[in-house]
Structure formats: C-alpha cells, structure tokens
Motif scaffolding. Structure first.
Motif, short mmCIF file in Angstrom:
data_model
loop_
_atom_site.label_atom_id
_atom_site.label_comp_id
_atom_site.label_asym_id
_atom_site.label_seq_id
_atom_site.Cartn_x
_atom_site.Cartn_y
_atom_site.Cartn_z
N ILE A 31 6.04 -1.19 2.24
CA ILE A 31 5.82 -2.62 2.51
C ILE A 31 4.75 -2.81 3.58
O ILE A 31 3.86 -3.66 3.44
CB ILE A 31 7.14 -3.29 2.91
CG1 ILE A 31 8.08 -3.35 1.69
CG2 ILE A 31 6.91 -4.68 3.49
CD1 ILE A 31 9.52 -3.69 2.02
N LEU A 32 4.81 -2.02 4.64
CA LEU A 32 3.79 -2.14 5.70
C LEU A 32 2.39 -1.85 5.17
O LEU A 32 1.44 -2.56 5.50
CB LEU A 32 4.11 -1.17 6.85
CG LEU A 32 5.30 -1.51 7.73
CD1 LEU A 32 5.57 -0.38 8.71
CD2 LEU A 32 5.06 -2.81 8.47
N THR A 39 -0.31 -4.09 -3.04
CA THR A 39 0.73 -3.30 -3.70
C THR A 39 0.16 -2.26 -4.65
O THR A 39 0.59 -1.11 -4.66
CB THR A 39 1.70 -4.23 -4.45
OG1 THR A 39 2.25 -5.16 -3.51
CG2 THR A 39 2.82 -3.47 -5.11
N ASP A 40 -0.80 -2.65 -5.49
CA ASP A 40 -1.33 -1.71 -6.49
C ASP A 40 -1.98 -0.51 -5.84
O ASP A 40 -1.77 0.63 -6.27
CB ASP A 40 -2.31 -2.42 -7.42
CG ASP A 40 -1.62 -3.40 -8.35
OD1 ASP A 40 -0.39 -3.26 -8.57
OD2 ASP A 40 -2.29 -4.33 -8.85
N ASP A 41 -2.78 -0.73 -4.80
CA ASP A 41 -3.42 0.39 -4.12
C ASP A 41 -2.40 1.25 -3.37
O ASP A 41 -2.55 2.47 -3.31
CB ASP A 41 -4.49 -0.12 -3.15
CG ASP A 41 -5.71 -0.66 -3.88
OD1 ASP A 41 -5.97 -0.22 -5.02
OD2 ASP A 41 -6.41 -1.52 -3.30
N THR A 42 -1.38 0.63 -2.84
CA THR A 42 -0.34 1.37 -2.12
C THR A 42 0.41 2.30 -3.05
O THR A 42 0.74 3.43 -2.68
CB THR A 42 0.62 0.40 -1.41
OG1 THR A 42 -0.12 -0.40 -0.49
CG2 THR A 42 1.71 1.14 -0.66
N GLY A 48 2.30 10.22 3.19
CA GLY A 48 1.40 10.55 4.29
C GLY A 48 0.14 9.70 4.29
O GLY A 48 -0.32 9.26 5.36
N LYS A 49 -0.41 9.44 3.14
CA LYS A 49 -1.61 8.60 3.04
C LYS A 49 -1.29 7.15 3.40
O LYS A 49 -2.12 6.45 3.97
CB LYS A 49 -2.22 8.68 1.64
CG LYS A 49 -2.73 10.05 1.27
CD LYS A 49 -3.94 10.42 2.09
CE LYS A 49 -4.46 11.78 1.62
NZ LYS A 49 -5.43 12.33 2.53
#
Length: 122
Positions: A31-32, A39-42, A48-49
């Motif tokens: 969420i952070l 959201t899609d990139d997360t 770790g990334k």
C-alpha cells in the motif's frame, strides 16, 4: 510457547504465526509503495524493490519527516532476510544444518508485531 503442545506442534504454530504476520507487513508495504508509484507498477516489484521505492520517495522529504519511517523500513528488510532464510533454509527441510531455535522465532515474531504497530502509527 504453549506447554500443551508437542515441540513439533509449537514450531509449526510459531512458523505459521510468523508467516501470517509477515503477510500483513507485505500488504502494508504494498500500500505504501502503491501510493507513490501506482498499483500496477507496484505489483511488478518484489518486496525488497518496493522497500527501495518507498525509501527513495522518503529521501526526497526532509530528514526530520522521513528518518523514523526509514528506520522502520530497514527493520522490515532485516525481517525479510530472516523470513527468506527461514523458508528457504535446507536445514528446515531436514537436509542438515540448523533451523532457528524457538526462542529466536518468538523474538522475531514479537519484533514483527511491534514493527507492524509502529508502521500503523507512522
């Protein structure tokens, strides 16, 4: 520890509790990170990334505003390393070496719970 359980059962309960709590940490970090990059990139990033992306975002703020959270993220990375060693350790699967002792598992679980409380307040 629960004295009513056999050592093997205690170990399984502690391991399951740790993994459950770590999944809560992963959700919080997701969420952070998603707040910063979407959201899609997360979804494409490892744990770790995601930590790295959050840290990069925080470092653009003043040190007074970000230092506490940066410390929490360093602690999260340490717990991730413990988790990886725990789950991928061949000793845990009976191949020799040594698995963490119950006392260490309890301490790490408590550390994880305190970290989650601190992140919720940050």
């Amino acid at each position: 520890m629960r004295p009513d359980l056999l050592p093997d059962q205690q170990w399984k309960l502690m391991l399951g509790s740790f993994i459950h709590e770590f999944s809560r940490l992963e959700a919080h970090v997701f969420i952070l990170c998603a707040r910063s990059i979407g959201t899609d990139d997360t979804r494409k990033l490892t744990f770790g990334k995601r930590l790295d992306r959050i840290k990069a975002s925080l470092k653009q703020q003043s040190p007074a505003n970000s230092e506490g959270m940066l410390g929490l993220l360093r602690e999260a990375r340490g717990l991730a390393e413990f988790r990886n060693g725990l789950l991928h350790n061949t000793a845990f699967h009976g191949m020799g070496g040594s698995a963490p002792q119950m006392e260490e598992m309890e301490a790490r679980l408590q550390q994880l719970e305190l970290l989650l409380d601190a992140l919720a307040l940050a």
